[in-house]
Design a protein around this motif. Sequence first.
Motif, short mmCIF file in Angstrom:
data_model
loop_
_atom_site.label_atom_id
_atom_site.label_comp_id
_atom_site.label_asym_id
_atom_site.label_seq_id
_atom_site.Cartn_x
_atom_site.Cartn_y
_atom_site.Cartn_z
N ASN A 227 -3.94 -2.54 -46.60
CA ASN A 227 -4.92 -1.63 -47.19
C ASN A 227 -6.28 -2.28 -46.99
OD1 ASN A 227 -6.00 0.58 -48.57
ND2 ASN A 227 -5.81 -0.42 -50.56
N ARG A 231 -2.77 -7.69 -47.11
CA ARG A 231 -3.12 -8.28 -48.39
C ARG A 231 -1.89 -8.31 -49.30
NH1 ARG A 231 -7.74 -5.71 -50.46
NH2 ARG A 231 -7.12 -6.36 -52.56
N ASP A 233 -0.91 -7.51 -53.22
CA ASP A 233 -1.35 -6.86 -54.44
C ASP A 233 -0.21 -6.82 -55.45
OD1 ASP A 233 -4.09 -6.13 -53.97
OD2 ASP A 233 -3.39 -4.61 -52.56
N ASN A 242 -4.43 -2.56 -57.40
CA ASN A 242 -5.42 -3.45 -56.82
C ASN A 242 -6.34 -3.94 -57.94
OD1 ASN A 242 -7.90 -4.40 -55.65
ND2 ASN A 242 -7.33 -3.42 -53.72
N THR A 249 -3.62 2.19 -56.01
CA THR A 249 -4.02 2.72 -54.70
C THR A 249 -2.91 3.51 -54.02
OG1 THR A 249 -3.37 0.64 -53.63
CG2 THR A 249 -5.68 0.85 -54.31
#
Length: 284
Positions: A227, A231, A233, A242, A249
């Motif tokens: 995203n 990453r 999250d 997030n 998200t």
Amino acid sequence: MSVYAICPFTVVPVRTSAAHRSEMGSQLLFGEMVEVMETKGRQWTKVRCLNDDYIGWTPSNQLRDLSPAETQDFRRNFAYSLDLFHNLMGTDEALPITLGSRLPFFDGMRFSLGTHDFTFSGQAVFPEDIRQSSAMVIKIARKLLNAPFLWGGRTVFGIDSPALVQLAFQIAGYQLPRTAEIQVNRGETVDFVEQAMPGDIAFFENTQGRITHSGILLPDSKIIHVNEKVRIDAVDHYGIFNYQEGKYTHRLRVVKRIFAPDKNLPPVVLPKKEEQPMNQQALF
């Protein structure tokens, strides 16, 4: 008789139509093979990617034709590059390749592609030496942390979420389709989210209920996905949260399991609903 070809470059775009300005739906990595389905003039070739059946258009001059014998040999005998980025060294040239590229008939140091001889001094693994495990999936995915998002991308220079999942599982010994909405048809459904384990794949839906996103679950209620970039999250029963943005998200749809749980990995331990960061009414 079917005609096959191989990608002889670092990466080659696979587009949705026969035009450079058309959307890039996927990419071919060095050493990956395709079945030639159709040609359009001298510039474009419609192909089916042999590793995942994805169909699209590639520039004809960025493919190298294979004989039937080469096709069979290359499908059975190759090694995966495990380096994010490494140079193949030729007699008077260098060719960069990325994670997941295939080295046909690699002997541990050298291989040939047509009239080109290459040496490879990086890390590589032969499919027959792979021990399928969730730990391997997570290790490969973590290599790509912070790679930027690129629709249709499959490399450290740009990648999308289903490609991250696909590439990690492919190198770990299991081939997944190219898109999240088809990936979700593989594996066994985890009936209760509380039973999710590291290495399971979480799938997420948009407001129309369509599967559009996938990621790999990690220990401690985390997920690795794409995203903006690759990453890590937080994830819970509702979806991906997030903390930097202070919001959810992606909305969780289902969790699927490909490999048996790895007892050496700590559990996912998704938080209880009353412990989740936001009220469900505030979602998305």
